[in-house]
Design an enzyme around this catalytic site. Structure first.
Site, PDB file in Angstrom:
ATOM      1  N   THR A  18       0.834  -1.204   0.000  1.00  0.00           N
ATOM      2  CA  THR A  18       0.000   0.000   0.000  1.00  0.00           C
ATOM      3  C   THR A  18       0.871   1.256   0.000  1.00  0.00           C
ATOM      4  OG1 THR A  18      -1.539  -1.260   1.400  1.00  0.00           O
ATOM      5  CG2 THR A  18      -1.963   1.096   1.164  1.00  0.00           C
ATOM      6  N   ARG A  22       7.920  -2.815   2.655  1.00  0.00           N
ATOM      7  CA  ARG A  22       8.139  -2.951   4.100  1.00  0.00           C
ATOM      8  C   ARG A  22       8.499  -4.390   4.436  1.00  0.00           C
ATOM      9  NH1 ARG A  22       3.385   0.931   6.635  1.00  0.00           N
ATOM     10  NH2 ARG A  22       3.705   2.540   5.077  1.00  0.00           N
ATOM     11  N   LYS A 126      10.280   3.908   0.217  1.00  0.00           N
ATOM     12  CA  LYS A 126       9.344   4.228  -0.863  1.00  0.00           C
ATOM     13  C   LYS A 126       9.898   5.341  -1.726  1.00  0.00           C
ATOM     14  CE  LYS A 126       6.515   7.130   2.172  1.00  0.00           C
ATOM     15  NZ  LYS A 126       5.184   7.589   2.529  1.00  0.00           N
ATOM     16  N   ASP A 277       2.075   9.438  13.745  1.00  0.00           N
ATOM     17  CA  ASP A 277       2.668   8.100  13.624  1.00  0.00           C
ATOM     18  C   ASP A 277       4.164   8.152  13.308  1.00  0.00           C
ATOM     19  OD1 ASP A 277       2.551   8.935  10.970  1.00  0.00           O
ATOM     20  OD2 ASP A 277       2.238   6.905  10.215  1.00  0.00           O
ATOM     21  N   ASP A 279       6.096   8.156  10.689  1.00  0.00           N
ATOM     22  CA  ASP A 279       6.632   9.102   9.704  1.00  0.00           C
ATOM     23  C   ASP A 279       5.826  10.397   9.647  1.00  0.00           C
ATOM     24  OD1 ASP A 279       4.460   7.799   8.606  1.00  0.00           O
ATOM     25  OD2 ASP A 279       5.257   7.811   6.576  1.00  0.00           O
ATOM     26  N   ARG A 282       0.219  10.480   9.745  1.00  0.00           N
ATOM     27  CA  ARG A 282      -1.100  10.193  10.320  1.00  0.00           C
ATOM     28  C   ARG A 282      -1.378  11.113  11.498  1.00  0.00           C
ATOM     29  NH1 ARG A 282      -2.405   3.780  10.449  1.00  0.00           N
ATOM     30  NH2 ARG A 282      -1.593   3.297   8.387  1.00  0.00           N
ATOM     31  N   THR A 344      -7.727   2.186  -1.221  1.00  0.00           N
ATOM     32  CA  THR A 344      -6.908   2.510  -0.053  1.00  0.00           C
ATOM     33  C   THR A 344      -5.466   2.841  -0.454  1.00  0.00           C
ATOM     34  OG1 THR A 344      -8.244   1.133   1.379  1.00  0.00           O
ATOM     35  CG2 THR A 344      -5.984   1.521   2.074  1.00  0.00           C
ATOM     36  N   GLU A 364      -9.724   6.467   6.564  1.00  0.00           N
ATOM     37  CA  GLU A 364     -10.188   6.074   7.893  1.00  0.00           C
ATOM     38  C   GLU A 364      -9.036   5.739   8.828  1.00  0.00           C
ATOM     39  OE1 GLU A 364      -9.501   2.781   8.811  1.00  0.00           O
ATOM     40  OE2 GLU A 364      -8.649   2.524   6.818  1.00  0.00           O
ATOM     41  N   SER A 365      -7.861   5.448   8.256  1.00  0.00           N
ATOM     42  CA  SER A 365      -6.710   4.986   9.029  1.00  0.00           C
ATOM     43  C   SER A 365      -5.925   6.155   9.621  1.00  0.00           C
ATOM     44  CB  SER A 365      -5.815   4.139   8.136  1.00  0.00           C
ATOM     45  OG  SER A 365      -5.501   4.851   6.943  1.00  0.00           O
ATOM     46  N   LYS A 376      -0.424  12.376   2.956  1.00  0.00           N
ATOM     47  CA  LYS A 376      -1.214  12.769   4.111  1.00  0.00           C
ATOM     48  C   LYS A 376      -0.285  13.458   5.104  1.00  0.00           C
ATOM     49  CE  LYS A 376      -1.286   8.041   6.069  1.00  0.00           C
ATOM     50  NZ  LYS A 376      -0.817   7.119   5.009  1.00  0.00           N
TER      51      LYS A 376
END
Ligand code: VG1
Ligand code: CO
Length: 543
Positions: A18, A22, A126, A277, A279, A282, A344, A364-365, A376
């Site tokens: 996603t 990882r 990434k 979070d 990085d 979030r 997502t 939603e996450s 984000k």
């Protein structure tokens, strides 16, 4: 100094999920593992002559040595310049900001985001493109194909450089500028929000707790909240980035950010709480004893967008990932702007943002963001809320309950079944797909299925197509159950079950969420035979 060509053999599992590749730190510590992936990324890019690459990470274990490897490979690839965050630090949103501001060709971000860190934890990498956004699916697939055919990589044998001292360095003729990781980002935030109003809010005694979870947001939150906005020292907790996040799981939800949730529920709690979070992309918003669901947060910001100077012109559109609740759709409808529903992952918002079709996006996450960058952005969302609280007054709870009164409440919850057997997870999804055709019209408890499908998406801008993006069961009353498998986990498979129920009647807005969703939860289990397939009677995490 020379460029060496090193013979290598492919690793089979280097398909980005996603959000990037990882794996366990131990996987990344294997000889050639990181190099193979970086070379595969570089092989998919055009001519790098005269071009700039942005580089940084969330500071987790293995970050510093990986930075040195990427620098030497970037020199071998022919980049003219690398902008490197001091200490190897750049939050995901800051990296996106720096790529855009300095016209870089792209950037490499070393992060496994909300996954745990440390020697036994996860690491990740990434690639973000020139627009500052995550590589689109077509590019990540091409990179993956390349990893399977890779026979060699190129790396300079230049010595390691000092990544902790700001200023100019050289790696085999390539310029490396070690930059302040916060400055460009902070400047952008000051353009978007009414810092004067927020400063007055804090000066008036407004209290806040920001939990950086020992992850990369610490320096950003210290500089902006306590520095530029005058919040008292101590407003930011767990503010020093640690390689293992101090043993915390840097995923800002009510389960993992337990310390903040307890503080916000205690007598004398601050007016406002927030967390971010690994990085820093979030965010979780918490009022006094009142966690706000990310879906509601997106809807509230959208409904009040024009309070912030950067959005005073209003919204062109809103975009949300499919499993995110439809609270934002109601706001879009009221504003008379489109609401896009994407698969997502932030990579699907890029084209909409580039084309000016969406202004705000959310997942939603605990992910919210806007056209200001192409990722984000955790602290951005927190500043938006502060701007809103400064302008509107009242508490977080006042704002959210007033929103529900106007638009209705979307009760929402996600149930995660972590580290289940991948075979069992695949079978469960397969069985569900077979059942889809017969579901419409079926009565389940007091619900009736209106339609059921496996979500497919055709990008309205570039017509790219994504299929099998989550199974949706939609009820006649607007309630939904969604099932999908995680693409960020590193242990077994993770099943996510998303539950949503709409309630228009304000007299019914006070129910505990799990109680309000109990009927749907029972249906979700029986339709997918979760207990049977996974052997689990309860989810691992409920948010
Ligand atoms: C999860 C979330 C998704 C988010 C992704 C990356 O993906 O559900 O909404 O975009 O993590 O977030 P998945 O495939 O595990 O459900 V981050 O902050 O970890 O980069
Ligand atoms: Co993240």
């Amino acid at each position: 100094m020379a460029i060496r060509t090193v013979a290598t053999t492919p690793f089979p599992g280097q398909r980005p999920g996603t959000s990037g590749l990882r794996k366990k730190v131990t996987a990344f510590q294997q000889p050639h593992f990181l190099e193979n992936f970086v070379q595969s990324v570089f092989d998919m890019l055009g001519d790098a002559t005269g071009k700039t690459l942005v580089l940084g990470g969330d500071g987790r274990f293995h970050n510093r040595s990986a930075i040195q490897v990427v620098l030497k490979m970037a020199a071998a690839r022919g980049f003219a310049r690398v902008l490197l965050g001091q200490g190897g630090i750049l939050s995901t949103p800051a990296a996106s900001c720096v790529i855009r501001k300095h016209g870089a060709m792209g950037g490499i971000i070393l992060s496994a985001s909300h996954n745990p860190g440390g020697p036994d934890g996860d690491f990740g990498i990434k690639y973000n493109a020139a627009n500052g956004g995550p590589a689109p699916e077509a590019l990540t697939e091409a990179i993956y194909e390349r990893t399977l055919a890779l026979a060699e990589y190129r790396i300079s044998d230049a010595p390691d450089i000092d990544i902790d001292t700001r200023g100019e360095h050289t790696v085999d003729g390539m310029r490396v500028e070690v930059i302040d990781p916060v400055a460009d980002y902070a400047e952008l935030m000051a353009q978007l929000f009414d810092f004067g109003a927020i400063r007055r809010l804090f000066a008036g005694g407004f209290s806040m707790c920001f939990d950086a979870m020992h992850a990369v947001c610490g320096p950003y939150a210290h500089a902006i909240l306590e520095g530029m906005l005058g919040a008292p020292a101590g407003t930011v907790i767990n503010g020093v980035p640690l390689e293992d996040f101090g043993g915390l799981h840097p995923d800002p939800n009510p389960v993992n950010a337990e310390q903040l949730i307890e503080l916000m529920a205690a007598p004398g709690a601050p007016d406002f709480g927030a967390a971010s979070d690994g990085d820093a992309d979030r965010n979780m918003i918490v009022g006094r004893n009142f966690p706000v669901t990310p879906s509601d947060s997106l809807a509230v910001l959208a409904a009040n967008a024009t309070v912030a100077p950067g959005y005073a012109g209003g919204l062109a559109g809103i975009a949300r990932s499919m499993p995110t609740s439809r609270a934002a759709d109601r706001v879009a409808e009221a504003l008379g702007v489109p609401c896009y529903e994407t698969p997502t992952g932030w990579k699907y918002f890029g084209t909409l943002l580039d084309a000016g079709k969406a202004t705000l996006c959310g997942e939603e996450s605990y992910g919210t963001g806007s056209r200001h960058i192409r990722e984000k952005d955790g602290l951005w969302a927190v500043l938006y809320w502060l701007n809103l609280l400064a302008v509107r007054g009242g508490s977080v709870q006042d704002i959210v309950t007033a929103h529900w009164q106007r638009f209705g409440r979307h009760y929402y919850s996600r149930h995660d079944y972590e580290a289940i057997s991948p075979d069992a997870a695949r079978l469960l999804m397969q069985d569900l797909r077979i059942k889809l055709a017969y579901m419409a019209g079926q009565k389940m408890n007091h619900y009736e299925v209106q339609s059921a499908d496996d979500f497919e998406y055709t990008d309205p801008v570039d017509s790219s197509h994504a299929s099998q993006q989550g199974i949706r069961i939609m009820m006649t009353d607007g309630s939904r159950i969604v099932y999908r498998l995680s693409g960020t986990g590193t242990e077994g498979a993770t099943l996510r079950v998303y539950l949503e129920r709409y309630e228009a009647d304000p007299a019914q807005h006070h129910l505990p969420t799990q109680q309000a969703l109990a009927g749907l939860i029972a249906i979700a289990d029986s339709v997918a035979s979760i207990v049977l397939h996974t052997g689990r009677t309860n989810p691992t995490v409920i948010t």
